[in-house]
Design a protein around this motif. Sequence first.
Motif, PDB file in Angstrom:
ATOM      1  N   PRO A  35       5.209  -0.023 -13.689  1.00 51.57           N
ATOM      2  CA  PRO A  35       6.301   0.804 -12.764  1.00 51.57           C
ATOM      3  C   PRO A  35       5.670   1.444 -11.519  1.00 51.57           C
ATOM      4  N   GLY A  36       6.522   1.594 -10.694  1.00 50.95           N
ATOM      5  CA  GLY A  36       6.083   2.474  -9.463  1.00 50.95           C
ATOM      6  C   GLY A  36       5.759   1.482  -8.167  1.00 50.95           C
ATOM      7  N   ALA A  37       6.791   0.222  -8.134  1.00 49.26           N
ATOM      8  CA  ALA A  37       6.316  -0.526  -7.150  1.00 49.26           C
ATOM      9  C   ALA A  37       7.139   0.071  -5.737  1.00 49.26           C
ATOM     10  N   TRP A  38       8.212   0.635  -6.215  1.00 47.89           N
ATOM     11  CA  TRP A  38       9.190   0.956  -4.743  1.00 47.89           C
ATOM     12  C   TRP A  38       8.511   2.389  -4.253  1.00 47.89           C
ATOM     13  N   ARG A  39       8.107   2.961  -5.100  1.00 46.06           N
ATOM     14  CA  ARG A  39       7.132   4.379  -4.509  1.00 46.06           C
ATOM     15  C   ARG A  39       5.936   3.811  -4.231  1.00 46.06           C
ATOM     16  N   SER A  40       5.355   2.833  -4.159  1.00 47.18           N
ATOM     17  CA  SER A  40       3.999   2.380  -3.804  1.00 47.18           C
ATOM     18  C   SER A  40       4.143   1.998  -2.273  1.00 47.18           C
ATOM     19  N   LEU A  41       5.382   1.515  -1.934  1.00 47.76           N
ATOM     20  CA  LEU A  41       5.886   1.159  -0.454  1.00 47.76           C
ATOM     21  C   LEU A  41       5.825   2.405   0.544  1.00 47.76           C
ATOM     22  N   ARG A  42       5.753   3.509   0.182  1.00 49.12           N
ATOM     23  CA  ARG A  42       5.607   4.644   1.073  1.00 49.12           C
ATOM     24  C   ARG A  42       4.365   4.697   1.711  1.00 49.12           C
ATOM     25  N   PRO A  43       4.444   4.470   3.120  1.00 53.17           N
ATOM     26  CA  PRO A  43       3.116   4.404   4.021  1.00 53.17           C
ATOM     27  C   PRO A  43       2.261   5.718   4.111  1.00 53.17           C
ATOM     28  N   ARG A  44       1.292   5.743   3.159  1.00 55.05           N
ATOM     29  CA  ARG A  44       0.695   7.003   2.885  1.00 55.05           C
ATOM     30  C   ARG A  44      -1.018   6.592   2.558  1.00 55.05           C
ATOM     31  N   VAL A  45      -1.665   7.339   3.421  1.00 49.21           N
ATOM     32  CA  VAL A  45      -3.213   7.217   3.128  1.00 49.21           C
ATOM     33  C   VAL A  45      -3.736   8.516   3.279  1.00 49.21           C
ATOM     34  N   ALA A  46      -4.363   8.953   2.071  1.00 49.69           N
ATOM     35  CA  ALA A  46      -5.047  10.363   1.728  1.00 49.69           C
ATOM     36  C   ALA A  46      -6.198  10.198   0.914  1.00 49.69           C
ATOM     37  N   MET A  47      -7.207  10.757   1.272  1.00 46.78           N
ATOM     38  CA  MET A  47      -8.341  10.508   0.674  1.00 46.78           C
ATOM     39  C   MET A  47      -9.224  12.023   0.290  1.00 46.78           C
ATOM     40  N   PRO A  48      -9.454  12.074  -1.035  1.00 43.41           N
ATOM     41  CA  PRO A  48     -10.246  13.339  -1.376  1.00 43.41           C
ATOM     42  C   PRO A  48     -11.352  13.427  -0.880  1.00 43.41           C
ATOM     43  N   PRO A  49     -12.106  14.935  -0.819  1.00 43.93           N
ATOM     44  CA  PRO A  49     -13.208  15.196  -0.112  1.00 43.93           C
ATOM     45  C   PRO A  49     -14.561  14.096  -0.287  1.00 43.93           C
TER      46      PRO A  49
END
Length: 428
Positions: free
Chosen positions: A194-208
């Motif tokens: 599950p989570g296909a629709w949520r994965s379409l949100r354009p977002r890129v974030a990286m931890p330190p």
Amino acid sequence: MQRTRTATRLPFVLYASILVTLLAASSAPTPLYPIYQERWGLSALAVTLVFSAYALALLAALLTTGGLSDHVGRRPVLVGALVLEAASMAAFAAADGTGALIAARALQGAATGGATSAAGAVLVDLDDPVRPGRSALTNSVAPAAGMATGVLAATLLVRYAPGPTVTVYVSLMILFVTQAIAVFSVPETARPHPGAWRSLRPRVAMPPATRRALLLCGGGVAAVWALGGFYSSLGPAFVHLAAPGSPQAAGGMVFFTLALSAAVTMGTTRGLRPVTATLLGCCAAPLSMALSLAGMHLASLVAVFTAAVLAGVAFGAVSQGSLRLVLAPVPQPGRSATLAAYYVLSYVAMSLPAVGVGLLTELYGLRTAAHLYAAVVVLLSVTAAARLFAALRHSSVPAEEHAGAPPRAAPVAAGLRVAGKSLPATCK
């Protein structure tokens, strides 16, 4: 055991060929730009806008669909993207002006962005424990090999085939349709969740931890992809500026030279530590820029092509090294998203400077624009080289494994968060 390895080898070859074909199609228009310029009166800015439409659409696709195959499976994403890619080839063949060309290029970018991370993730899924690192090497070599193949094939078709602006794209369209059909015949490698629709949100974030790895090599990645953007959009115009009497095919062959050199370099530097390979590429980029400017001032085609070889060395070494630093093995649910994050940086670096140099060419001429572009590439690569050298001197980069050895955990790239997923990573 032998039957299992054979069953894995055939899908691996198929998906590697898809990556090669996707990137071949991306470079195929380069030798055709002079024809379009002559036929429709395209300016240098228009050419870079056509090129950047591809890169920006690809970037948007990566930001939205980069992790989709982790949720719905690799095959549905790849089949849909390959069908869309075939449609973009039909749009190229039917293009009758600048607007149609931009639309076809944008459609191609969206299709390539949807397919690239999924195809790359399949290669990681199919990695052979007996030959660890095969997927990482293929993911780095296939794009360069594809770009070289595409520009060479298109150059030959321009020279010898009737109606090259149609023949090139119809040939690729048939190939993409064939590959889409072939994907149906191989097993799925990812377990949908599950989570296909949520994965379409354009977002890129990286931890330190991951940000530190990208900060080490990010300037070098930006520099070499900016080089690639220059050669693939304005390479033909630059060749004819440096050597006005050169044959038309020389314009396309300069990008072929870069791509072939990059593919060879990726294979020959695989035994180096990732940081060492990246540092080598960062040192080659300023030399390439200096030699290309010298070739322009001396009207030397030999210097221009030698500079393209050095640019390929820079591209190949940095791409191969940086992929091993920040795109090391991760659990299956995060593989395609991890690839997408790396390509986000790459295609931003390729597209935005290309548009800038097109605008500068319109305002001040290609000669002045080339000097300014070279200054940006040199600044990025020298800054990255200094950071990498300092990290090596202070032993702040852990020792990496030799090529072919099993990967182990390392603190340089401990995690990556893309589309809401936290992904562990290792140095290979």
